[in-house]
Design a protein around this motif. Structure first.
Motif, PDB file in Angstrom:
ATOM      1  N   MET A  44      37.535 -15.417  15.039  1.00 50.20           N
ATOM      2  CA  MET A  44      36.736 -14.643  13.571  1.00 50.20           C
ATOM      3  C   MET A  44      35.541 -14.738  13.302  1.00 50.20           C
ATOM      4  O   MET A  44      34.824 -14.093  13.087  1.00 50.20           O
ATOM      5  CB  MET A  44      37.844 -13.847  12.236  1.00 50.20           C
ATOM      6  CG  MET A  44      39.399 -13.171  12.167  1.00 50.20           C
ATOM      7  SD  MET A  44      38.807 -11.596  12.861  1.00 50.20           S
ATOM      8  CE  MET A  44      38.052 -11.401  11.481  1.00 50.20           C
ATOM      9  N   LEU A  98      32.799  -1.487  12.814  1.00 53.87           N
ATOM     10  CA  LEU A  98      34.439  -2.129  13.790  1.00 53.87           C
ATOM     11  C   LEU A  98      34.566  -3.597  13.381  1.00 53.87           C
ATOM     12  O   LEU A  98      35.395  -4.154  13.701  1.00 53.87           O
ATOM     13  CB  LEU A  98      32.484  -2.673  14.882  1.00 53.87           C
ATOM     14  CG  LEU A  98      32.657  -1.665  15.857  1.00 53.87           C
ATOM     15  CD1 LEU A  98      31.826  -1.700  17.162  1.00 53.87           C
ATOM     16  CD2 LEU A  98      34.118  -1.392  17.013  1.00 53.87           C
ATOM     17  N   ARG A  99      34.198  -4.118  12.334  1.00 59.24           N
ATOM     18  CA  ARG A  99      33.858  -5.149  11.541  1.00 59.24           C
ATOM     19  C   ARG A  99      35.173  -4.933  10.882  1.00 59.24           C
ATOM     20  O   ARG A  99      35.554  -5.814  10.703  1.00 59.24           O
ATOM     21  CB  ARG A  99      32.537  -5.785  10.494  1.00 59.24           C
ATOM     22  CG  ARG A  99      32.774  -6.969  10.015  1.00 59.24           C
ATOM     23  CD  ARG A  99      32.279  -6.773   8.426  1.00 59.24           C
ATOM     24  NE  ARG A  99      30.316  -6.622   8.657  1.00 59.24           N
ATOM     25  CZ  ARG A  99      30.022  -7.856   9.187  1.00 59.24           C
ATOM     26  NH1 ARG A  99      30.163  -9.160   9.074  1.00 59.24           N
ATOM     27  NH2 ARG A  99      27.982  -7.848   9.039  1.00 59.24           N
ATOM     28  N   MET A 149      32.960 -13.214  15.270  1.00 60.76           N
ATOM     29  CA  MET A 149      32.586 -12.318  15.508  1.00 60.76           C
ATOM     30  C   MET A 149      31.635 -11.574  14.322  1.00 60.76           C
ATOM     31  O   MET A 149      31.279 -10.941  14.279  1.00 60.76           O
ATOM     32  CB  MET A 149      34.250 -11.142  15.188  1.00 60.76           C
ATOM     33  CG  MET A 149      35.080 -11.076  16.186  1.00 60.76           C
ATOM     34  SD  MET A 149      34.846 -10.089  17.637  1.00 60.76           S
ATOM     35  CE  MET A 149      35.073  -9.130  17.098  1.00 60.76           C
ATOM     36  N   VAL A 160      38.570  -5.081  13.233  1.00 67.51           N
ATOM     37  CA  VAL A 160      38.623  -6.416  13.278  1.00 67.51           C
ATOM     38  C   VAL A 160      39.806  -6.966  12.123  1.00 67.51           C
ATOM     39  O   VAL A 160      40.047  -7.977  12.767  1.00 67.51           O
ATOM     40  CB  VAL A 160      37.289  -7.176  13.789  1.00 67.51           C
ATOM     41  CG1 VAL A 160      37.631  -8.165  14.249  1.00 67.51           C
ATOM     42  CG2 VAL A 160      36.511  -6.332  15.543  1.00 67.51           C
ATOM     43  N   ARG A 161      38.479  -7.321  10.995  1.00 65.65           N
ATOM     44  CA  ARG A 161      39.344  -7.796  10.122  1.00 65.65           C
ATOM     45  C   ARG A 161      40.673  -7.028  10.062  1.00 65.65           C
ATOM     46  O   ARG A 161      41.203  -8.168   9.373  1.00 65.65           O
ATOM     47  CB  ARG A 161      38.790  -7.409   8.683  1.00 65.65           C
ATOM     48  CG  ARG A 161      36.911  -7.964   8.530  1.00 65.65           C
ATOM     49  CD  ARG A 161      36.685  -7.809   7.603  1.00 65.65           C
ATOM     50  NE  ARG A 161      35.354  -8.523   7.352  1.00 65.65           N
ATOM     51  CZ  ARG A 161      34.120  -9.041   6.523  1.00 65.65           C
ATOM     52  NH1 ARG A 161      34.188  -7.935   5.351  1.00 65.65           N
ATOM     53  NH2 ARG A 161      32.921  -9.268   6.302  1.00 65.65           N
ATOM     54  N   HIS A 179      43.285  -8.183  12.345  1.00 67.27           N
ATOM     55  CA  HIS A 179      43.075  -9.631  12.272  1.00 67.27           C
ATOM     56  C   HIS A 179      43.945 -10.006  10.574  1.00 67.27           C
ATOM     57  O   HIS A 179      45.466 -10.942  11.305  1.00 67.27           O
ATOM     58  CB  HIS A 179      41.671 -10.790  11.613  1.00 67.27           C
ATOM     59  CG  HIS A 179      41.810 -11.931  11.757  1.00 67.27           C
ATOM     60  ND1 HIS A 179      42.769 -12.921  12.227  1.00 67.27           N
ATOM     61  CD2 HIS A 179      42.115 -12.970  10.616  1.00 67.27           C
ATOM     62  CE1 HIS A 179      42.645 -14.037  12.106  1.00 67.27           C
ATOM     63  NE2 HIS A 179      42.166 -14.105  10.912  1.00 67.27           N
TER      64      HIS A 179
END
Length: 234
Positions: free
Chosen positions: A175, A194-195, A178, A198-199, A202
């Motif tokens: 992470m 996208l961020r 990323m 991804v968070r 996660h």
């Protein structure tokens, strides 16, 4: 336990252990490496205050094989006779376990130590263990391995917990990377989307992982309780 000397293999239990290794020399080295690790683990599976002499003797033999396999054999021994060097280096806590086994074997509560203390050769036996420990520490230094290992009953982490912590660290590191990559495109709507995704992924991963750990721990606790009930009813 028949014993005729102070060295690691000078007893019947160690002899039987070595015979089993010899019998499986035609198998892939990992088979005997696992047998060696299991012999070390068997020492920690018993109470430090009631360590069986036979288990201890086999543990010492296994510790000696770890040292020998990693290039620290005695002058009278063949180096790495079971071709376990690579397999034992892969089990990077093998040396640490071997050193910890020697500490257990010569500590109060060890039946083997108590038996030796009743003889005139007790000091020679302890000297032999110290020499073996020195060989193990030299092997650790040579191969860049950690010679320390803390058993669970002395406050160390279980193998399962170690794996969990490692997995968590890998995901945390991922992470961080990323976020670093995303920062190079900060402000771009697609990058920010996208961020965000991804968070969320996660967080979902952590929730699922924690739930799995909870289920596994609950099943382990339930199994232990059932075992205690069954033993009480026998």
């Amino acid at each position: 336990m028949g014993t005729w000397g102070v060295d690691s293999f000078d007893n019947d239990d160690a002899g039987d252990f070595v015979a089993a290794l010899e019998a499986d020399k035609s198998e892939p080295p990992v088979v005997n490496a696992e047998r060696v690790i299991a012999a070390l683990d068997a020492v920690f599976a018993q109470s430090a205050q009631g360590l069986d002499a036979g288990v201890a003797a086999i543990g010492v033999a296994a510790a000696d094989i770890v040292a020998t396999s990693l290039g620290q054999s005695r002058a009278t021994e063949k180096a790495d006779p079971y071709e376990l060097e690579n397999a034992l280096k892969f089990n990077d806590d093998a040396v640490g376990k071997a050193v910890a086994v020697l500490s257990r074997v010569r500590a109060d509560g060890s039946e083997l130590a108590a038996l030796w203390d009743e003889t005139d050769d007790a000091e020679d036996w302890r000297t032999a263990l110290s020499a073996l420990e020195a060989r193990l520490r030299k092997a650790a230094e040579t191969h860049g391995l950690d010679p320390t290992f803390v058993p669970e009953d002395e406050g160390g982490m279980s193998e399962e917990q170690t794996i969990r912590d490692t997995v968590d660290q890998v995901y945390d590191d991922m992470m961080v990377e990323m976020e670093r990559v995303a920062d190079t495109g900060a402000g771009d709507p697609q990058v920010e989307m996208l961020r965000h995704l991804v968070r969320k992924m996660h967080l979902v991963h952590k929730d699922i992982t924690n739930m799995r750990y909870f289920v596994v721990d609950s099943l382990d606790t339930l199994t232990a309780r059932i075992d205690r009930i069954e033993k009480a009813g026998q």
